[in-house]
Motif scaffolding. Structure first.
Motif, short mmCIF file in Angstrom:
data_model
loop_
_atom_site.label_atom_id
_atom_site.label_comp_id
_atom_site.label_asym_id
_atom_site.label_seq_id
_atom_site.Cartn_x
_atom_site.Cartn_y
_atom_site.Cartn_z
N PRO A 100 120.39 66.79 15.87
CA PRO A 100 120.65 67.18 17.27
C PRO A 100 120.33 66.07 18.25
O PRO A 100 120.96 65.95 19.27
CB PRO A 100 119.73 68.40 17.48
N SER A 101 119.35 65.22 17.94
CA SER A 101 118.96 64.19 18.89
C SER A 101 120.02 63.13 19.09
O SER A 101 120.00 62.39 20.03
CB SER A 101 117.66 63.51 18.43
N VAL A 102 120.99 63.06 18.16
CA VAL A 102 122.01 62.03 18.25
C VAL A 102 123.08 62.37 19.27
O VAL A 102 123.67 61.53 19.88
CB VAL A 102 122.65 61.82 16.85
N GLU A 103 123.32 63.67 19.45
CA GLU A 103 124.42 64.09 20.29
C GLU A 103 124.21 63.70 21.75
O GLU A 103 123.13 63.88 22.29
CB GLU A 103 124.59 65.61 20.23
N PRO A 104 125.23 63.13 22.40
CA PRO A 104 125.11 62.84 23.84
C PRO A 104 124.93 64.11 24.65
O PRO A 104 125.48 65.14 24.30
CB PRO A 104 126.42 62.15 24.20
N SER A 105 124.20 64.00 25.74
CA SER A 105 123.87 65.20 26.52
C SER A 105 124.74 65.40 27.74
O SER A 105 124.48 66.25 28.55
CB SER A 105 122.41 65.11 26.98
N VAL A 106 125.80 64.57 27.88
CA VAL A 106 126.55 64.62 29.14
C VAL A 106 127.32 65.90 29.32
O VAL A 106 127.21 66.59 30.30
CB VAL A 106 127.55 63.44 29.19
N ILE A 223 121.56 55.09 16.01
CA ILE A 223 120.57 54.30 15.26
C ILE A 223 119.14 54.55 15.74
O ILE A 223 118.21 54.64 14.95
CB ILE A 223 120.90 52.79 15.37
N LYS A 224 118.96 54.69 17.06
CA LYS A 224 117.61 54.75 17.63
C LYS A 224 116.71 55.77 16.95
O LYS A 224 115.61 55.43 16.49
CB LYS A 224 117.69 55.02 19.14
N PRO A 225 117.10 57.06 16.88
CA PRO A 225 116.19 58.04 16.26
C PRO A 225 116.10 57.91 14.74
O PRO A 225 115.24 58.53 14.12
CB PRO A 225 116.82 59.38 16.66
N ASP A 228 113.07 54.72 12.27
CA ASP A 228 111.79 54.88 11.58
C ASP A 228 111.89 55.67 10.28
O ASP A 228 110.89 55.86 9.59
CB ASP A 228 110.78 55.57 12.52
N LYS A 229 113.09 56.12 9.95
CA LYS A 229 113.26 56.90 8.71
C LYS A 229 113.39 56.00 7.48
O LYS A 229 113.37 56.48 6.35
CB LYS A 229 114.49 57.79 8.82
N PHE A 230 113.56 54.68 7.71
CA PHE A 230 113.74 53.75 6.61
C PHE A 230 112.60 52.74 6.61
O PHE A 230 112.28 52.16 7.65
CB PHE A 230 115.07 52.99 6.76
N PRO A 231 111.99 52.48 5.45
CA PRO A 231 110.97 51.42 5.39
C PRO A 231 111.65 50.07 5.58
O PRO A 231 112.80 49.88 5.15
CB PRO A 231 110.40 51.56 3.97
N PRO A 232 111.00 49.11 6.21
CA PRO A 232 111.59 47.78 6.39
C PRO A 232 111.89 47.14 5.04
O PRO A 232 111.16 47.32 4.07
CB PRO A 232 110.51 47.01 7.16
N ASN A 234 112.33 43.47 3.43
CA ASN A 234 112.07 42.06 3.77
C ASN A 234 111.75 41.91 5.26
O ASN A 234 112.27 41.02 5.95
CB ASN A 234 113.28 41.19 3.40
N ASP A 235 110.92 42.84 5.75
CA ASP A 235 110.48 42.86 7.15
C ASP A 235 111.59 43.15 8.14
O ASP A 235 111.45 42.89 9.33
CB ASP A 235 109.80 41.52 7.54
N ARG A 236 112.70 43.66 7.66
CA ARG A 236 113.82 43.96 8.54
C ARG A 236 114.09 45.46 8.55
O ARG A 236 114.14 46.11 7.51
CB ARG A 236 115.07 43.18 8.11
N THR A 237 114.30 46.00 9.76
CA THR A 237 114.49 47.43 9.93
C THR A 237 115.98 47.78 10.01
O THR A 237 116.84 46.91 10.03
CB THR A 237 113.81 47.90 11.23
N LEU A 238 116.26 49.08 10.08
CA LEU A 238 117.63 49.54 10.30
C LEU A 238 118.19 48.96 11.59
O LEU A 238 119.37 48.58 11.66
CB LEU A 238 117.66 51.08 10.35
N GLU A 239 117.36 48.88 12.62
CA GLU A 239 117.81 48.32 13.89
C GLU A 239 118.21 46.85 13.74
O GLU A 239 119.18 46.40 14.33
CB GLU A 239 116.73 48.46 14.96
N ASP A 240 117.47 46.10 12.92
CA ASP A 240 117.84 44.71 12.65
C ASP A 240 119.19 44.64 11.95
O ASP A 240 120.03 43.78 12.26
CB ASP A 240 116.77 44.02 11.78
N THR A 241 119.41 45.55 10.99
CA THR A 241 120.69 45.60 10.30
C THR A 241 121.82 45.90 11.28
O THR A 241 122.90 45.29 11.24
CB THR A 241 120.67 46.67 9.19
N PHE A 242 121.57 46.85 12.19
CA PHE A 242 122.58 47.17 13.20
C PHE A 242 122.87 45.97 14.10
O PHE A 242 124.04 45.70 14.42
CB PHE A 242 122.14 48.35 14.07
N ASN A 243 121.84 45.26 14.51
CA ASN A 243 122.06 44.09 15.37
C ASN A 243 122.91 43.04 14.66
O ASN A 243 123.79 42.42 15.27
CB ASN A 243 120.72 43.49 15.79
#
Length: 497
Positions: A100-106, A223-225, A228-232, A234-243
């Motif tokens: 639910p947190s992913v859905e836009p609230s507009v 991606i934001k929520p 934290d559901k994935f362990p890094p 090689n010190d890289r997170t899901l957000e790093d993969t997205f970037n």
């Protein structure tokens, strides 16, 4: 048919070790030269930009994975053409897995209060067809973002970012070939979707880039929520993969960006040759009279909105959604709610001049628009809430305001033998559009600025438009106002305070 990685390896098995490496590099380099816009070659999160680098430094496994990725992308492009209706179907397929947190609230927060406001007839609710076109477009682009994240190879024949990150966690590798395939498929999906939305079947490069930016923005929100559901790995997170993915996708669209730049440059050069010398005193006088004598019913909401736009220089969505106007004196208001797409903070309030000494009329006009439920107000004053509400307002109001602008062009006299209505291709187009209100405002304020110092004048115009100086100077591109002396009697003069 695309070959497996093993089949590609076997095709080089007969060669000696040194010759094998050379042949693999050459095939990868040849494919890169033809298809790097479709499938970029990524090493350590960066896109390789030279063929010579592959020939001299290409790693054997890396090159084989790249050959496989290109063949797969080419095969997918042949057999899979994405249609808008398919993307809508994706929405329902993926919906079950979305948190639910992913859905836009507009939509839920604004839809009910604004729906009656878009219809040009006074009290009749808005036509459903007006709402459908825009809400469906947004839903389709959100659906593309969801597919790029949630897709699984078993269900969708595509490894999305979520599954890709899971595979990184399992293998503890820094990079997998599915990444390049996803980048290539993203280019195909977005470009085909954009072409499907175009009446001509071939989208303008600017439209393609706009859709890419929107899809990646929606994907970033997904991606934001999840980060934290994935362990890094090689010190890289899901957000790093997205970037990394965002950078690679931007590179995959580099030819589209170059085409957009070329077209925009040509348009700017053509615009410089097509400047209209105009007299705007009747138009500004009409705007002053409109806000000072507001109509009794809501039927003229578009005219009221346009009058505020020309008297304050604010954009349509700032007048119809984000803007807050506070009376200071007859010739000034405090304005808050500037819309800037490329910043992440709220722009501070600024004291701005009002043409025609109609500041109280402008404040009254904004209250009038709210009284008749014509403005789309944001839920809060955060950047995200302001931008979401402004987008809803723009989509719902822009066509009506554009039609009304066309009907008002007779109030602005052209003095250099040009016309407002011109032929572009096979169409008749009226060049008197809403963005000219901001140009008129800027040029009037510049002409009535009571200091001859050009540097101070530019700083003043930049400040009241809440733009940088280069952007502020662009407001003399389409028109050149000829009756500043007449306007001085109506508006007085302005100074930097």
């Amino acid at each position: 048919m695309a070959r497996s990685i093993q089949a590609i390896q076997d095709s080089f098995a007969h060669l000696a070790s040194k010759d094998k490496t050379k042949a693999i590099r050459k095939q990868a380099a040849d494919l890169w030269e033809k298809h790097h816009n479709l499938v970029p070659l990524i090493r350590d999160g960066y896109e390789i930009e030279k063929r010579s680098f592959i020939l001299s430094n290409g790693r054997q496994e890396e090159c084989i994975n790249y050959i496989s990725a290109v063949e797969t992308a080419l095969e997918e492009r042949k057999k899979r053409r994405v249609k808008p209706v398919v993307e809508t179907a994706i929405e329902s397929t993926v919906e079950k897995t979305v948190e639910p947190s992913v859905e836009p609230s507009v939509e839920p927060s604004v839809e009910t209060t604004v729906q009656p406001t878009v219809e040009p007839v006074v009290e009749t609710p808005a036509q459903p067809t007006v709402e459908t076109e825009y809400s469906d477009s947004e839903a389709e682009r959100i659906a593309i973002a969801k597919k790029l994240y949630f897709a699984t190879a078993d269900k969708d024949d595509l490894t999305g970012l979520r599954e890709y990150q899971l595979n990184l966690c399992k293998t503890q590798k820094y990079f997998l070939p599915e990444f390049a395939i996803l980048v290539a498929r993203t280019r195909v999906i977005i470009e085909d979707y954009a072409n499907g939305k175009s009446p001509e079947g071939k989208a303008h490069p600017g439209s393609i880039q706009k859709i890419r930016v929107e899809v990646m923005r929606y994907l970033a929100e997904i991606i934001k929520p999840e980060n934290d559901k994935f362990p890094p790995v090689n010190d890289r997170t899901l957000e790093d993969t997205f970037n990394d993915f965002d950078t690679a996708v931007r590179g995959a669209f580099s030819d589209i960006g170059a085409a957009k730049y070329k077209l925009n440059k040509a348009r700017s050069e053509a615009a410089e040759e097509d400047v209209r010398a105009i007299k705007v005193f009747p138009y500004v006088s009409w705007a002053v009279d409109t806000v000072n004598n507001l109509p009794q019913s809501a039927a003229k909401w578009k005219e009221v909105a346009i009058a505020v736009m020309v008297l304050t220089g604010r954009r349509q969505s700032e007048v119809m959604s984000s803007g807050i106007f506070t009376y200071v004196d007859d010739a000034h208001v405090i304005f808050e709610g500037q819309l800037k797409r490329h910043i992440a903070e709220v722009v501070p309030p600024e004291k701005i001049p009002v043409l025609g000494k109609a500041a109280q009329g402008v404040v009254n006009a904004i209250a009038w628009l709210e009284k008749f439920n014509k403005r789309t107000l944001p839920e809060s004053r955060t950047v995200e809430a302001i931008q979401k509400a402004a987008k809803v307002s723009h989509d719902r109001c822009s066509r009506y305001i554009a039609e009304t602008m066309t009907s008002l062009c007779n109030l602005v006299e052209i003095t250099n033998n040009k016309e407002w209505v011109v032929t572009e291709g096979s169409k008749q187009v009226n060049k008197f559009k809403g963005h000219l209100n901001r140009q008129i405002y800027a040029q009037v304020c510049s002409g009535l600025f009571n200091d001859a110092n050009e540097s101070k004048k530019r700083a003043y115009i930049s400040r009241i438009l809440l733009e940088n100086r280069d952007a502020a100077l662009s407001y003399d591109r389409d028109i050149e106002i000829q009756d500043i002396d007449a306007l001085a009697k109506l508006c007085g003069s302005f100074r930097d305070e």
